[in-house]
Design a protein around this motif. Structure first.
Motif, PDB file in Angstrom:
ATOM      1  N   ARG A  63     111.808  -8.009  17.505  1.00  0.00           N
ATOM      2  CA  ARG A  63     110.908  -9.112  17.804  1.00  0.00           C
ATOM      3  C   ARG A  63     111.817 -10.357  18.052  1.00  0.00           C
ATOM      4  O   ARG A  63     111.675 -11.204  18.794  1.00  0.00           O
ATOM      5  CB  ARG A  63     109.695  -9.638  16.741  1.00  0.00           C
ATOM      6  N   GLU A  64     112.695 -10.422  16.995  1.00  0.00           N
ATOM      7  CA  GLU A  64     113.756 -11.456  17.151  1.00  0.00           C
ATOM      8  C   GLU A  64     114.525 -11.364  18.373  1.00  0.00           C
ATOM      9  O   GLU A  64     115.368 -12.551  18.869  1.00  0.00           O
ATOM     10  CB  GLU A  64     114.352 -11.532  15.836  1.00  0.00           C
ATOM     11  N   ALA A  65     114.697 -10.258  18.954  1.00  0.00           N
ATOM     12  CA  ALA A  65     115.742  -9.794  19.975  1.00  0.00           C
ATOM     13  C   ALA A  65     115.330 -10.501  21.336  1.00  0.00           C
ATOM     14  O   ALA A  65     116.007 -10.650  22.282  1.00  0.00           O
ATOM     15  CB  ALA A  65     115.855  -8.277  20.005  1.00  0.00           C
ATOM     16  N   LEU A  98     119.002  -5.519  26.754  1.00  0.00           N
ATOM     17  CA  LEU A  98     120.559  -5.257  26.259  1.00  0.00           C
ATOM     18  C   LEU A  98     120.296  -5.610  24.784  1.00  0.00           C
ATOM     19  O   LEU A  98     121.228  -4.828  23.966  1.00  0.00           O
ATOM     20  CB  LEU A  98     121.458  -6.266  26.960  1.00  0.00           C
ATOM     21  N   ASN A  99     119.612  -6.575  24.169  1.00  0.00           N
ATOM     22  CA  ASN A  99     119.473  -6.637  22.863  1.00  0.00           C
ATOM     23  C   ASN A  99     118.961  -5.560  21.963  1.00  0.00           C
ATOM     24  O   ASN A  99     119.253  -5.197  21.030  1.00  0.00           O
ATOM     25  CB  ASN A  99     118.882  -8.070  22.504  1.00  0.00           C
ATOM     26  N   VAL A 128     107.020  -9.121  26.731  1.00  0.00           N
ATOM     27  CA  VAL A 128     107.877  -8.317  27.680  1.00  0.00           C
ATOM     28  C   VAL A 128     108.585  -7.319  26.648  1.00  0.00           C
ATOM     29  O   VAL A 128     109.310  -6.410  27.145  1.00  0.00           O
ATOM     30  CB  VAL A 128     109.174  -8.997  28.354  1.00  0.00           C
ATOM     31  N   LEU A 129     108.447  -7.332  25.352  1.00  0.00           N
ATOM     32  CA  LEU A 129     109.076  -6.532  24.412  1.00  0.00           C
ATOM     33  C   LEU A 129     108.699  -4.872  24.701  1.00  0.00           C
ATOM     34  O   LEU A 129     109.775  -4.092  24.719  1.00  0.00           O
ATOM     35  CB  LEU A 129     108.570  -6.959  22.982  1.00  0.00           C
ATOM     36  N   VAL A 130     107.645  -4.261  24.813  1.00  0.00           N
ATOM     37  CA  VAL A 130     107.284  -2.990  25.116  1.00  0.00           C
ATOM     38  C   VAL A 130     107.849  -2.727  26.594  1.00  0.00           C
ATOM     39  O   VAL A 130     108.634  -1.407  26.601  1.00  0.00           O
ATOM     40  CB  VAL A 130     105.916  -2.853  25.043  1.00  0.00           C
ATOM     41  N   PHE A 131     107.863  -3.483  27.521  1.00  0.00           N
ATOM     42  CA  PHE A 131     108.195  -3.340  28.698  1.00  0.00           C
ATOM     43  C   PHE A 131     109.666  -3.039  28.651  1.00  0.00           C
ATOM     44  O   PHE A 131     110.325  -1.827  29.221  1.00  0.00           O
ATOM     45  CB  PHE A 131     107.917  -4.394  29.870  1.00  0.00           C
ATOM     46  N   ALA A 132     110.632  -3.846  28.059  1.00  0.00           N
ATOM     47  CA  ALA A 132     112.046  -3.808  27.644  1.00  0.00           C
ATOM     48  C   ALA A 132     112.491  -2.450  26.983  1.00  0.00           C
ATOM     49  O   ALA A 132     113.360  -1.673  27.493  1.00  0.00           O
ATOM     50  CB  ALA A 132     112.398  -5.002  26.962  1.00  0.00           C
ATOM     51  N   LEU A 133     111.600  -2.182  25.939  1.00  0.00           N
ATOM     52  CA  LEU A 133     111.691  -1.057  24.964  1.00  0.00           C
ATOM     53  C   LEU A 133     111.669   0.369  26.198  1.00  0.00           C
ATOM     54  O   LEU A 133     112.519   1.254  26.200  1.00  0.00           O
ATOM     55  CB  LEU A 133     111.058  -0.764  24.126  1.00  0.00           C
ATOM     56  N   LEU A 134     110.602   0.239  27.033  1.00  0.00           N
ATOM     57  CA  LEU A 134     110.671   1.293  27.997  1.00  0.00           C
ATOM     58  C   LEU A 134     111.652   1.589  29.044  1.00  0.00           C
ATOM     59  O   LEU A 134     112.140   2.496  29.178  1.00  0.00           O
ATOM     60  CB  LEU A 134     109.225   1.347  28.646  1.00  0.00           C
ATOM     61  N   LYS A 135     112.116   0.424  29.258  1.00  0.00           N
ATOM     62  CA  LYS A 135     113.570   0.500  30.316  1.00  0.00           C
ATOM     63  C   LYS A 135     114.793   0.872  29.455  1.00  0.00           C
ATOM     64  O   LYS A 135     115.159   1.733  30.057  1.00  0.00           O
ATOM     65  CB  LYS A 135     113.683  -1.076  30.647  1.00  0.00           C
TER      66      LYS A 135
END
Length: 668
Positions: free
Chosen positions: A64-66, A28-29, A83-90
């Motif tokens: 990154r700060e998100a 969400l961030n 989990v940054l890349v995973f969240a971006l793909l979501k």
């Protein structure tokens, strides 16, 4: 120059995975960030170009700060940034869904989806140069779950999610492809303790042949692909013998060739069923359906063959069922031969042609749906004309004529004396719609599919290889029995309930060694040769995949493969020969350059080149490219310092060894 791999003091599983609710908040961030960064639909090149001023260094830092975490605790930040890349793909998948629902803003949502994927690519390529082990094991291969609509999703890794989404931008990232390469070679394997996680294989650098002569190495996708190719050729040979061996009108019982052929088919069917069970619908693709069609045809032929043996009583003779069985089996020939292409898709040209074919077949579904509806409509009209006089006389020929028209062989002869002039009007309308409109639509669809693949050929090929690699490792399997050897696994499975776990494991280990021993000998010898180069790279603090080729512009790369002994009795032979070759090459080059005292450039020339600022670099200063450029220079500087320290340490060790030898000589 390759950047060195960073060996951190944390283990693969030391970082606890964020909870699904925490992953949701991170996503969400990131969605909030992308919404603000891209408020309107820009030109896509402004977002995806290397020196983009939209996805600049500030946006990378905010992304990154998100993820949150304690900024003063490195372990805490790495835990959540993993989990940054995973969240971006979501987030990218959310935007894709929104583009289909809100068509008035489809361009904006698609651009945001691409921006999320491009941001993922930037982060992957950055982490590749900073901490390769963290990137591979934590960010790309670890499975994470996200809470969506108060339900936790099935755990997926970035590799699996990107493949399912066909996110070619992310798949094309160098770090992503490096991860695929390490998985393909078996350098990263399923954890022995937990098959759903992955770890670095400790045996890749071992110089012991026995360490590599292990059936666990068959889990490697590269070796599974080789075995499957060999078994596919054998399967085709068996199929040819079975189909062409029918030389009698009598019904004969199953012979050995036929029995082995059907066992091969059964093994492949079981393998498909197991993978669909573990992976789910994500495993089903065009080529799986192609294979399943082949197995279905062979299965029907087998059932009819069994009926022909008299095991089931029918009103038809056994010879009739035997003939039908062989005829149906003969219809599987195009599938059986075309199936070989699936194992040659690692060749780029073949792979691209298969991608084109898949796209064409997918696009043609629209054509066949339209054709089916139009054909049904006209068929009903002709049947109505046929039944208008109270009898149905030529319904069969009408249907046949409609089908042949699609293939260009239809004719008007059937309708000459049939319900004039209505049948003629319907017939000409049907011909015009099918031959002029629909067939040209089909040609346009095929042309569009071909152009779409060709324009994005490299990314499509990399996506294909990613899908091929995951096909071998996505379904966890502690003991890999490549079809049709899984029939043997099925036979010995009851022993698991009779023997103890250690006894059953030992039994299956020896069984797999016996089955795979020919290929394991080749694997062991090949991997020991590779292990010497890996040890040489680690001595220089380089990644394991460095020095694989000897480039002309680098006088100190490459590795001298010592062929003096098959099993490498001299463990350091290749290392010594590589150093000797590099030193000799540098001396010869230096001597040639010093032949003319006026040839060498001035000492400050290199400094001038480094200090010069190109216009593109000025653009980078406000974009992410400048940050990556600065980080790369910093990493290169650290590598140079570590290389000098390694050389100093090596020199000190050599001096110490020589001193000890002298002392031993004096004592003697």
């Amino acid at each position: 120059m390759s950047l060195p791999i960073t060996h951190n003091d944390y283990a693969t599983t030391a970082l606890k995975a964020p909870s699904p609710r925490q992953v949701l908040r991170i996503a969400l961030n990131l969605k909030f960030l992308i919404d603000k960064v891209i408020p309107i639909a820009y030109d896509i090149n402004l977002v995806t170009c290397p020196h983009s001023r939209i996805l600049n260094s500030k946006v990378i830092r905010l992304a990154r700060e998100a993820c949150g975490g304690n900024q003063n605790d490195k372990q805490s930040t790495k835990k959540y940034q993993s989990v940054l890349v995973f969240a971006l793909l979501k987030v990218s998948s959310w935007y894709n869904a929104m583009s289909g629902k809100e068509l008035h803003n489809a361009d904006l949502y698609l651009l945001r989806s691409i921006a999320a994927q491009h941001l993922s690519k930037i982060i992957i390529e950055f982490e590749e140069g900073v901490d390769l082990q963290y990137l591979l094991l934590q960010m790309l291969l670890r499975r994470y779950s996200i809470n969506e609509n108060d339900e936790d999703s099935e755990p997926l890794s970035v590799l699996e999610l990107a493949t399912d989404m066909h996110a070619t931008i992310v798949i094309g990232a160098s770090g992503f492809q490096r991860c695929i390469s390490w998985l393909w070679r078996g350098w990263i394997i399923q954890s022995p303790q937990e098959p759903t996680t992955f770890v670095l294989d400790d045996t890749v650098s071992s110089l012991s042949v026995g360490a590599h002569f292990c059936p666990d190495r068959i889990k490697t996708p590269k070796y599974q692909n080789i075995l499957q190719t060999m078994f596919s050729i054998l399967f085709l040979l068996l199929y040819t013998l079975v189909v062409n061996d029918k030389d009698s009108a009598r019904v004969e019982p199953f012979n050995s060739t036929e029995a082995i052929f059907y066992c091969f088919t059964l093994g492949n069917i079981l393998d498909e069923a197991v993978k669909i069970y573990y992976v789910g619908t994500a495993y089903i693709s065009f080529w799986n359906v192609f294979n399943d069609a082949l197995y279905a045809i062979i299965g029907v032929s087998f059932v009819l063959r069994v009926i022909s043996l008299g095991l089931v009583s029918t009103k038809y003779s056994a010879e009739y069922w035997d003939m039908i069985s062989y005829r149906i089996l003969s219809c599987a020939a195009p599938f059986a031969w075309s199936r070989l292409l699936l194992y040659l898709e690692s060749v780029q040209f073949v792979g691209l042609m298969l991608v084109v074919l898949k796209f064409m077949m997918t696009e043609s579904l629209v054509f066949f749906v339209m054709l089916f509806l139009i054909m049904i409509g006209f068929l009903q009209g002709f049947v109505g004309l046929d039944a208008s006089d109270g009898s149905n006389e030529i319904t069969g020929p009408i249907l046949k004529n409609l089908m042949l028209t699609v293939l260009g062989s239809g004719g008007f002869d059937t309708f000459k004396s049939f319900a004039p002039p209505y049948a003629a009007i319907l017939w000409y309308c049907y011909c015009f719609i099918v031959t002029v409109i629909l067939l040209n639509i089909l040609i346009a669809l095929y042309s569009n599919a071909y152009q779409k693949v060709v324009d994005n050929a490299l990314d499509e090929y990399m996506a294909l290889m990613c899908e091929k690699t995951l096909r071998f490792i996505r379904a966890p399997d502690e003991k890999v029995f490549v079809p049709p050897l899984n029939i043997i696994e099925l036979v010995v499975k009851p022993l698991e309930y009779v023997l103890s776990k250690s006894q059953f494991d030992s039994f299956t280990h020896f069984l797999m060694c016996a089955l795979y021993s020919p290929i394991l000998v080749i694997v062991a010898v090949n991997e020991v040769r590779t292990a010497k180069r890996i040890q040489y790279n680690r001595m220089l603090n380089l990644p394991d995949d460095a020095n694989e080729s000897d480039e002309a512009w680098n006088l100190t790369d490459g590795f001298v493969d010592n062929d003096s002994s098959l099993f490498f009795d001299d463990d350091n032979g290749g290392i010594h020969e590589t150093r000797a070759r590099n030193n000799k090459s540098l001396k010869i080059q230096l001597k040639a350059e010093q032949a003319d005292p006026h040839f060498t450039v001035s000492k400050d020339w290199h400094k001038k080149v480094k200090d010069s600022v190109q216009p593109v670099q000025e653009g980078f200063q406000t974009g992410v490219g400048w940050e990556l450029f600065a980080l790369y220079n910093e990493a290169e500087l650290r590598y140079r310092k570590s290389e000098r320290k390694v050389e100093e340490l090596t020199g000190a060790v050599n001096e110490l060894v020589n001193t000890v030898k002298e002392l031993n000589l004096r004592k003697s």
